[in-house]
Design a protein around this motif. Structure first.
Motif, PDB file in Angstrom:
ATOM      1  N   LYS A 270     -18.286  70.412  53.811  1.00  0.00           N
ATOM      2  CA  LYS A 270     -19.455  69.536  53.555  1.00  0.00           C
ATOM      3  C   LYS A 270     -20.632  69.825  54.467  1.00  0.00           C
TER       4      LYS A 270
ATOM      5  N   GLU B 111     -20.645  72.495  49.330  1.00  0.00           N
ATOM      6  CA  GLU B 111     -20.081  71.482  48.442  1.00  0.00           C
ATOM      7  C   GLU B 111     -20.884  70.186  48.420  1.00  0.00           C
TER       8      GLU B 111
ATOM      9  N   ASP C 111     -16.060  68.759  45.415  1.00  0.00           N
ATOM     10  CA  ASP C 111     -17.020  67.910  46.134  1.00  0.00           C
ATOM     11  C   ASP C 111     -18.440  68.140  45.630  1.00  0.00           C
TER      12      ASP C 111
HETATM   13 MG    MG Z   1     -14.091  69.705  49.247  1.00  0.00          MG
END
Ligand code: MG
Ligand code: GLV
Length: 356
Positions: free
Chosen positions: A122, A156, A183
């Motif tokens: 992330k 993501e 994600d």
């Molecule tokens: Mg992920």
């Protein structure tokens, strides 16, 4: 922006020098496992022999109650196995989680000489990489480790995609980027519940036949991930990082998994994640250049000599640019062949070809 001259200096007094270059190492599959699971941990010595990269996962898919056990498992596996030339990576928890500081601290202080790359999920912008870079330097200095751990970011979030070039160029530690379609789909509010791959609803349809408007109008499914993959590959190639496709969630659909991996391979990715032993072989097959292409590329290189000018081979024009394409194919094949004797044979390399 960072001062590029600082790229050649450690970010903490006593920390090892940051890497000047990311040496290309075969990483056709990054095989994920749960280090808190004793059954999986026992299989590690066998899996090391089958994969290019083994990754101890601490983030998503590890239950909250197992986060500490997973970290402890990682340290114990790191220190009780000889990885040979197989790379050992980990994916830490996200930077906004309550576990990540202990992840970094314990990994560097207790397994800092064994972990090659830390995958950070992330990642949204260069500030995330700057934070990780500085923290790793402090921890490496404190632990007295001899080499600097590399960093891999997962692409993501929508903001991460927007900043992908800056993420890649944020630190000399940046080893590569993986596309995280699950994600990313959520972050973008895409309306798919699949992990990677295509979607039958994402298609184009031919125009109606004016003379027969009710006739069947063929459709062609399009690739939902094309734009992101292309941005990621360019950002990585432009900065000397390596691009990877991430997870393919439908473990039972080996055909579609192979298609997804092959699209990534053709676009310039060097590997993909394997979430199940079945996907190890798929990635090995797909991310090793096809033997017939390698043999063709070797022939073009031989016949082109110094690579200048134009010649025809079997009716196909060859010039300075095509010989460069062929060098990409052959150099990738050599990298694989040095690690995988079965492919060395299929590519018909001699031991001298593989020297250096
Ligand atoms: Mg992920
Ligand atoms: C991987 O982490 C993903 O979200 O797809």
């Amino acid at each position: 922006m960072r001062n590029p001259r600082d790229f050649t200096k450690p970010l903490a007094i006593g920390a090892p020098m940051p890497p000047n270059d990311i040496a290309p190492r075969p990483s056709r599959m990054i095989h994920f496992f749960d280090p808190s699971n004793e059954r999986m941990a026992n299989k590690v010595p066998d899996i090391i022999k089958k994969v290019d990269v083994l990754l101890a996962n601490l983030e998503d898919a590890i239950e909250v109650g197992n986060k500490v056990a997973a970290r402890e498992g990682l340290v114990s596996i790191a220190n009780s196995n000889d990885f040979g030339d197989t790379q050992f990576w980990t994916r830490v928890n996200s930077l906004d989680s309550p576990w990540v500081l202990d992840d970094f601290t314990q990994i560097v202080s207790e397994a800092g000489e064994k972990v090659d790359v830390i995958m950070v999920p992330k990642v949204e912008g260069p500030w995330d990489i700057h934070y990780v870079d500085q923290l790793l330097a402090q921890l490496e200095a404190k632990a007295g480790t001899s080499r600097s751990i590399q960093v891999h970011a997962i692409l993501e979030t929508a903001l991460g995609v927007t900043n992908v070039e800056e993420i890649c160029s944020a630190s000399p530690r940046m080893q590569g980027i993986s596309l995280g379609p699950a994600d990313l789909a959520a972050s973008r509010r895409m309306k798919t519940t699949r992990v990677g791959g295509g979607h039958p609803g994402y298609l184009v349809r031919v125009d109606p036949d004016a003379t027969n408007p009710d006739a069947h109008r063929p459709t062609a499914q399009q690739d939902l991930w094309h734009y992101t993959m292309a941005r990621m590959v360019d950002a990585c190639a432009a900065t000397g990082c390596l691009p990877y496709y991430g997870p393919f969630g439908d473990i039972g659909d080996s055909v579609a998994c192979e298609d997804q991996f092959r699209n990534a391979f053709l676009m310039g990715c060097v590997g993909a994640w394997s979430l199940h032993p079945k996907q190890i072989d798929i990635a090995r097959r797909v991310f090793s250049p096809p033997p017939d292409e390698v043999l063709w590329a070797k022939r073009v290189i031989d016949e082109m000599g110094d690579g200048a000018g134009t010649i025809m081979i079997d009716g196909k024009m060859q010039d300075d640019a095509t010989v460069k394409q062929c060098h990409v194919m052959v150099n990738t094949a050599k990298l694989i062949a040095r690690r995988d004797t079965e492919y060395a044979e299929m590519y018909a390399f001699t031991p001298q070809d593989l020297e250096g």
